[in-house]
Design a protein around this motif. Structure first.
Motif, short mmCIF file in Angstrom:
data_model
loop_
_atom_site.label_atom_id
_atom_site.label_comp_id
_atom_site.label_asym_id
_atom_site.label_seq_id
_atom_site.Cartn_x
_atom_site.Cartn_y
_atom_site.Cartn_z
N THR A 29 0.86 -1.18 0.00
CA THR A 29 0.00 0.00 0.00
C THR A 29 0.90 1.23 0.00
O THR A 29 1.77 1.37 0.86
CB THR A 29 -0.93 0.02 1.22
N LYS A 30 0.70 2.10 -0.98
CA LYS A 30 1.52 3.30 -1.12
C LYS A 30 0.61 4.48 -1.39
O LYS A 30 -0.20 4.46 -2.33
CB LYS A 30 2.53 3.13 -2.26
N LYS A 31 0.74 5.54 -0.58
CA LYS A 31 -0.13 6.71 -0.73
C LYS A 31 0.71 7.98 -0.66
O LYS A 31 1.73 8.04 0.02
CB LYS A 31 -1.18 6.75 0.39
N TYR A 32 0.24 8.98 -1.41
CA TYR A 32 0.74 10.35 -1.28
C TYR A 32 -0.41 11.19 -0.73
O TYR A 32 -1.58 10.76 -0.80
CB TYR A 32 1.22 10.89 -2.63
N PRO A 33 -0.13 12.39 -0.22
CA PRO A 33 -1.23 13.20 0.33
C PRO A 33 -2.40 13.40 -0.64
O PRO A 33 -3.55 13.39 -0.24
CB PRO A 33 -0.54 14.53 0.65
N ALA A 34 -2.09 13.57 -1.93
CA ALA A 34 -3.15 13.88 -2.89
C ALA A 34 -3.65 12.68 -3.68
O ALA A 34 -4.65 12.78 -4.38
CB ALA A 34 -2.65 14.95 -3.87
N ILE A 35 -2.96 11.55 -3.58
CA ILE A 35 -3.33 10.41 -4.43
C ILE A 35 -2.93 9.08 -3.79
O ILE A 35 -1.89 8.99 -3.14
CB ILE A 35 -2.67 10.55 -5.83
N ASP A 36 -3.78 8.08 -3.97
CA ASP A 36 -3.46 6.72 -3.55
C ASP A 36 -2.89 5.98 -4.76
O ASP A 36 -3.53 5.92 -5.81
CB ASP A 36 -4.72 5.99 -3.05
N ILE A 37 -1.70 5.41 -4.61
CA ILE A 37 -1.05 4.72 -5.74
C ILE A 37 -1.40 3.24 -5.73
O ILE A 37 -1.93 2.71 -6.71
CB ILE A 37 0.49 4.90 -5.69
N LEU A 38 -1.11 2.56 -4.64
CA LEU A 38 -1.36 1.12 -4.54
C LEU A 38 -2.11 0.82 -3.25
O LEU A 38 -1.88 1.47 -2.22
CB LEU A 38 -0.03 0.34 -4.54
N ASN A 39 -2.98 -0.16 -3.30
CA ASN A 39 -3.73 -0.54 -2.11
C ASN A 39 -3.77 -2.07 -2.01
O ASN A 39 -4.47 -2.74 -2.78
CB ASN A 39 -5.16 0.03 -2.18
N ASP A 40 -2.95 -2.61 -1.10
CA ASP A 40 -2.89 -4.06 -0.87
C ASP A 40 -2.57 -4.82 -2.18
O ASP A 40 -3.16 -5.84 -2.49
CB ASP A 40 -4.21 -4.56 -0.28
N ALA A 41 -1.62 -4.26 -2.94
CA ALA A 41 -1.29 -4.82 -4.25
C ALA A 41 -0.26 -5.94 -4.12
O ALA A 41 0.58 -5.93 -3.21
CB ALA A 41 -0.76 -3.73 -5.16
N GLU A 42 -0.32 -6.89 -5.07
CA GLU A 42 0.62 -8.02 -5.06
C GLU A 42 1.10 -8.31 -6.47
O GLU A 42 0.37 -8.11 -7.45
CB GLU A 42 -0.04 -9.26 -4.47
N ALA A 43 2.35 -8.76 -6.59
CA ALA A 43 2.90 -9.18 -7.88
C ALA A 43 4.22 -9.90 -7.64
O ALA A 43 4.85 -9.73 -6.59
CB ALA A 43 3.12 -7.97 -8.79
N VAL A 44 4.63 -10.71 -8.62
CA VAL A 44 5.90 -11.43 -8.53
C VAL A 44 6.66 -11.24 -9.84
O VAL A 44 6.09 -11.40 -10.93
CB VAL A 44 5.69 -12.94 -8.28
N ILE A 45 7.94 -10.87 -9.74
CA ILE A 45 8.82 -10.84 -10.91
C ILE A 45 9.63 -12.13 -10.89
O ILE A 45 10.36 -12.40 -9.93
CB ILE A 45 9.76 -9.62 -10.88
N GLU A 46 9.47 -12.93 -11.95
CA GLU A 46 10.15 -14.21 -12.02
C GLU A 46 11.37 -14.14 -12.93
O GLU A 46 11.45 -13.29 -13.82
CB GLU A 46 9.19 -15.30 -12.50
N LYS A 47 12.32 -15.04 -12.68
CA LYS A 47 13.54 -15.09 -13.48
C LYS A 47 13.19 -15.19 -14.97
O LYS A 47 12.36 -15.99 -15.38
CB LYS A 47 14.37 -16.32 -13.06
N GLY A 48 13.83 -14.32 -15.78
CA GLY A 48 13.58 -14.32 -17.22
C GLY A 48 12.47 -13.41 -17.67
O GLY A 48 12.26 -13.23 -18.87
N ASP A 49 11.72 -12.81 -16.74
CA ASP A 49 10.67 -11.86 -17.11
C ASP A 49 11.29 -10.63 -17.77
O ASP A 49 12.30 -10.09 -17.29
CB ASP A 49 9.88 -11.40 -15.87
N LYS A 50 10.69 -10.16 -18.85
CA LYS A 50 11.05 -8.90 -19.50
C LYS A 50 9.79 -8.03 -19.44
O LYS A 50 8.90 -8.16 -20.29
CB LYS A 50 11.50 -9.09 -20.95
N ILE A 51 9.69 -7.20 -18.42
CA ILE A 51 8.43 -6.53 -18.09
C ILE A 51 8.45 -5.07 -18.56
O ILE A 51 9.40 -4.34 -18.29
CB ILE A 51 8.18 -6.58 -16.58
N ALA A 52 7.37 -4.67 -19.25
CA ALA A 52 7.14 -3.26 -19.56
C ALA A 52 6.07 -2.75 -18.62
O ALA A 52 4.96 -3.27 -18.59
CB ALA A 52 6.70 -3.09 -21.01
N LEU A 53 6.41 -1.73 -17.83
CA LEU A 53 5.46 -1.12 -16.89
C LEU A 53 4.92 0.15 -17.57
O LEU A 53 5.67 1.08 -17.82
CB LEU A 53 6.16 -0.78 -15.58
N ILE A 54 3.63 0.16 -17.89
CA ILE A 54 3.07 1.24 -18.70
C ILE A 54 1.94 1.95 -17.97
O ILE A 54 1.46 1.49 -16.94
CB ILE A 54 2.55 0.71 -20.06
#
Length: 638
Positions: free
Chosen positions: A329-354
């Motif tokens: 969970t990540k928040k700034y005063p004006a905006i909530d970014i993540l709320n109880d979020a989950e993810a896994v980066i596995e070996k060999g992943d080539k991830i584009a975050l958009i």
């Protein structure tokens, strides 16, 4: 519209342009391309009169209006709100509005026929110039470029340089000039804003000249490519992909002509040597020598597409799970970014975050890298994971007094000088370039040095935040090659869609404060996301339930499954034939759009372009129907 004839422009002893020619016609959408240092930005400044050519002429109509977006506008400052700054584009309308307000004030005490007539004339002109809609237009374009309603009331001075550039772009678009000159317009835009700008420019009726390193953007917008190379301007009658194919064909022809000419020259030289030995043939030998001297030589093709020829090395392999995010969970005063979020980066992943700016992409990267600890939840780095984090601010950590080679030697002592020179050569630093000091490099050159450092690190996990910023197309291609052969894991943020489509095998995006994952390439993600949006729009609105008397139950009729399948398969075949026929029509229209007779006639071009878009929409619609039918068949066959 604009005619450039025999243009020569010299900087010191170097001719940036040498008798170059180019005619810009009404309605053309042009991509001006070339390696860094070939004079693209300089040419735009020559067109608008900021620089004077050494010789040659630039002709244009006196009443031609030009909108010029350049990186110098980053320094523009104002204490006015951004809506006001954008609306400065409507110079005459604003002047008329002030005059109308003054006349209305005078009429309160001096109600004369002369003042009433003046007011009527001003109001008529104001209405003819669509003055009552200018604020709406400004809001519409600012929204398209990513500004919220609340943002429009903020002072320009409160925004960062990139957001100020968006305001200046909005102002130029609102001016609706005869021709737009756009120098790297996507540099400070996120993906949604780039896609909005694409649609805007495609519909724009004037001419457009774009300097950009974004291949995907160029392919979507332009119908003409002009290459600046070796002091000349070469025109290609199509978009960037067409340019690549056409250039390869031209180079193949040139290469063949060069080889044939070289064979002929060698044959002539052998004959000359033979004739020289005999006095009776001396005259013939001299004649052949003169013929060779007069021969117009064909140049060999220069290979200006360097390839990556080094191998990444890291001393240890990571475990299966590279980074595990749990209950973040990540928040700034004006905006909530993540709320109880989950993810896994596995070996060999080539991830584009958009995603759009402000949605938390860079924040998530910092959490993954361990550079941001101000959140709840856990981010666990896996066994044997060694990380390198590249971000634009790291350009500031380069040692300005170091030479380029020394900068890499101090960072990667395990590599010998030959290896480091090979790596730098792949990033376009050849010969004595490696001895240049960091402090004399341009922003793009510093980016290439910082990237070379990141890729020489003994790291099996790369975190890359906007690595393509300040890179030209050539440098982006080098980075693509480097990442394609990287055997470790990486996650990257970039707004360059061609780059993402060529390096990523998984897409991450933040939605509803969760990390959503699409398992595939960027192109596949875009197609999936477009269909998802279309399905969402076409879904019927929920209707209130009516209390109705329940009908008597009827015994269900079981249709003949085989007959139903036979009909559906028959419909599917017919649909496939329709798709093939439509795609042939699309190809025909594409050929017409590349025909000079069509693109030189603005009315014909407009009609052909409309027909082209209509056929594309028909293809998309029938493909969607085909997918639905195919799913139905699969369900029946199950």
């Amino acid at each position: 519209m604009i005619a450039i004839n025999n243009l020569t422009f010299e900087i010191g002893a170097r001719a940036l342009y040498d008798e170059a020619n180019w005619h810009i016609k009404p309605g053309e959408k042009i991509g001006l391309i070339g390696a860094n240092g070939t004079g693209k930005t300089t040419l735009l400044k020559i067109i608008v009169g900021q620089y004077k050519p050494t010789s040659g002429t630039i002709s244009m109509a006196k009443d031609l209006t030009i909108g010029y977006l350049n990186q110098d506008l980053l320094s523009f400052e104002s204490e006015k709100n951004i809506l006001h700054v954008a609306m400065e584009a409507f110079e005459r309308q604003n002047q008329l509005h002030t005059e109308i307000e003054n006349l209305l004030k005078k009429l309160e005490t001096d109600y004369t026929e002369d003042l009433i007539q003046k007011l009527s004339d001003k109001q008529t002109e104001f209405e003819a110039l669509d003055g009552y809609n200018i604020e709406y237009k400004a809001h519409e374009i600012l929204a398209g470029l990513g500004f919220s309603e609340a943002d429009t009331h903020r002072k320009l001075s409160t925004f960062s340089g990139g957001w100020r550039m968006r305001v200046m772009l909005a102002k130029i678009l609102l001016q609706a000039p005869d021709i737009l000159l756009l120098d790297e317009p996507t540099n400070h835009l996120d993906l949604p804003s780039i896609q909005w700008l694409e649609d805007y420019l495609k519909a724009f009726e004037g001419a457009v000249v774009i300097v950009s390193h974004d291949r995907w953007f160029l392919d979507k917008v332009i119908n003409r490519t002009v290459e600046s190379r070796k002091g000349k301007l070469t025109v290609y009658a199509g978009n960037y992909s067409f340019y690549l194919e056409e250039k390869a064909l031209r180079e193949e022809i040139q290469r063949g002509e060069f080889k044939n000419q070289q064979a002929k020259i060698k044959q002539e030289e052998r004959l000359i040597e033979r004739f020289r030995a005999k006095a009776s043939k001396a005259k013939m030998a001299q004649s052949r020598i003169k013929m060779l001297d007069k021969m117009e030589r064909v140049d060999d093709v220069d290979d200006d597409n360097p390839t990556v020829n080094f191998t990444f090395r890291f001393s240890k392999q990571s475990g299966r799970h590279v980074v595990t995010l749990e209950h973040i969970t990540k928040k700034y005063p004006a905006i909530d970014i993540l709320n109880d979020a989950e993810a896994v980066i596995e070996k060999g992943d080539k991830i584009a975050l958009i995603g759009a700016n402000g949605r938390g992409k860079s924040t998530l990267l910092r959490i993954v890298a361990g550079a941001d600890k101000d959140y709840t939840g856990t981010a666990t780095t896996g066994h044997n994971v060694t990380t390198t984090f590249f971000a634009q601010h790291q350009l500031e950590s380069l040692h300005l007094e170091n030479e380029i080679l020394r900068e890499l030697q101090s960072f990667a002592p395990k590599h010998n000088e030959t290896e480091l020179r090979t790596i730098l050569g792949s990033f376009l630093f050849t010969g004595d370039d490696v001895f240049k000091k960091i402090k004399v490099l341009s922003g793009g050159e510093k980016s290439r040095v910082a990237l070379a450092k990141a890729l020489t690190a003994d790291a099996n996990f790369l975190i890359l935040d906007e690595p393509t910023n300040h890179l030209d197309i050539q440098s982006v291609n080098i980075l693509i090659q480097a990442l394609q052969q990287f055997e470790g894991t990486f996650i990257v943020v970039s707004h360059d869609r061609y780059f993402l489509d060529n390096v990523a095998n998984k897409i991450w995006f933040i939605e509803d404060q969760q990390i959503k994952i699409y398992p595939g390439t960027y192109q596949e993600y875009e197609e999936w996301n477009s269909k998802r949006k279309l399905d969402h729009k076409s879904a019927p609105a929920p209707q209130p339930k009516k209390e109705e008397k329940k009908p008597e139950p009827v015994k269900a009729q079981t249709p003949d499954k085989s007959q139903q399948l036979k009909k559906l398969n028959s419909d599917l075949v017919k649909m496939e034939q329709q798709i093939a026929s439509l795609e042939t029509e699309v190809k025909t229209l594409e050929t017409q759009l590349a025909d000079e007779k069509v693109y030189s006639d603005s009315n014909r071009l407009k009609e052909t372009n409309m027909a082209y878009k209509q056929k594309q929409d028909e293809v998309a619609a029938i493909k969607q129907q085909w997918e639905a039918l195919a799913e139905q068949i699969l369900e029946l066959e199950a």
